[in-house]
Design a protein around this motif. Structure first.
Motif, mmCIF file in Angstrom:
data_model
loop_
_atom_site.group_PDB
_atom_site.id
_atom_site.type_symbol
_atom_site.label_atom_id
_atom_site.label_comp_id
_atom_site.label_asym_id
_atom_site.label_seq_id
_atom_site.Cartn_x
_atom_site.Cartn_y
_atom_site.Cartn_z
ATOM 1 N N TRP A 35 0.850 -1.188 0.000
ATOM 2 C CA TRP A 35 0.000 0.000 0.000
ATOM 3 C C TRP A 35 0.888 1.241 0.000
ATOM 4 O O TRP A 35 1.893 1.298 0.724
ATOM 5 N N PHE A 36 0.480 2.214 -0.796
ATOM 6 C CA PHE A 36 1.075 3.531 -0.802
ATOM 7 C C PHE A 36 -0.061 4.525 -0.549
ATOM 8 O O PHE A 36 -1.239 4.178 -0.679
ATOM 9 N N ARG A 37 0.293 5.742 -0.214
ATOM 10 C CA ARG A 37 -0.724 6.773 -0.027
ATOM 11 C C ARG A 37 -0.205 8.118 -0.518
ATOM 12 O O ARG A 37 0.999 8.347 -0.558
ATOM 13 N N GLN A 38 -1.151 8.969 -0.872
ATOM 14 C CA GLN A 38 -0.794 10.309 -1.322
ATOM 15 C C GLN A 38 -1.751 11.307 -0.698
ATOM 16 O O GLN A 38 -2.963 11.266 -0.969
ATOM 17 N N ALA A 39 -1.211 12.160 0.140
ATOM 18 C CA ALA A 39 -1.985 13.223 0.771
ATOM 19 C C ALA A 39 -2.024 14.423 -0.160
ATOM 20 O O ALA A 39 -1.146 14.584 -1.007
ATOM 21 N N ARG A 44 3.546 10.793 -3.265
ATOM 22 C CA ARG A 44 3.083 9.474 -2.869
ATOM 23 C C ARG A 44 4.147 8.808 -2.002
ATOM 24 O O ARG A 44 5.348 8.918 -2.275
ATOM 25 N N GLU A 45 3.712 8.118 -0.945
ATOM 26 C CA GLU A 45 4.669 7.499 -0.044
ATOM 27 C C GLU A 45 4.291 6.064 0.267
ATOM 28 O O GLU A 45 3.115 5.700 0.265
ATOM 29 N N PHE A 46 5.303 5.303 0.574
ATOM 30 C CA PHE A 46 5.120 3.901 0.944
ATOM 31 C C PHE A 46 4.473 3.798 2.317
ATOM 32 O O PHE A 46 4.804 4.563 3.235
ATOM 33 N N VAL A 47 3.560 2.850 2.467
ATOM 34 C CA VAL A 47 2.893 2.620 3.752
ATOM 35 C C VAL A 47 3.264 1.251 4.331
ATOM 36 O O VAL A 47 3.757 1.149 5.447
#
Length: 118
Positions: A35-39, A44-47
């Motif tokens: 999972w990655f996420r982007q605020a 985008r960053e690794f989770v």
């Protein structure tokens, strides 16, 4: 492999959500998945990731709060998110992961939005 993320929503700080990523086309047991996420306004960053061996890896920011798991029979990867914080608000994506570079392999898909209210 085609991936579909779901399970996002609006939750209060301190609450929990469980995201799911259902794969079609190929078995997830053959891949490193994550999972990655982007605020908003951020990169985008690794989770979190789960290797084909079952070994898990987490970003420091979520360690102890998030748990990644998989159900091979259902070809699904889960992300259980507890003790959510406002800074966890982001669009979450599941993807195959290149564990050497901690980057995505293939397309990102639509993602699922998580909003944490303080």
């Amino acid at each position: 492999v085609q991936l579909q993320a779901s399970g996002g929503g609006l939750v209060q700080a301190g609450g929990s959500l469980k995201l799911s990523c259902t794969a079609s086309g190929r078995a997830i047991s053959a891949y490193d998945m994550g999972w990655f996420r982007q605020a908003p306004g951020m990169e985008r960053e690794f989770v979190a990731a789960i290797r084909w061996t079952g070994h898990t890896v987490y970003a420091d920011s979520v360690k102890g709060r998030f748990t990644i798991s998989r159900d091979i029979a259902k070809n699904t990867v889960w992300l259980q998110m507890n003790s959510l914080r406002s800074e966890d608000t982001a669009l979450y994506y599941c993807t195959r992961v290149n564990m050497a570079t901690m980057t995505s392999i293939g397309s990102w898909g639509q993602g699922t939005l998580v909003t944490v209210s303080s």
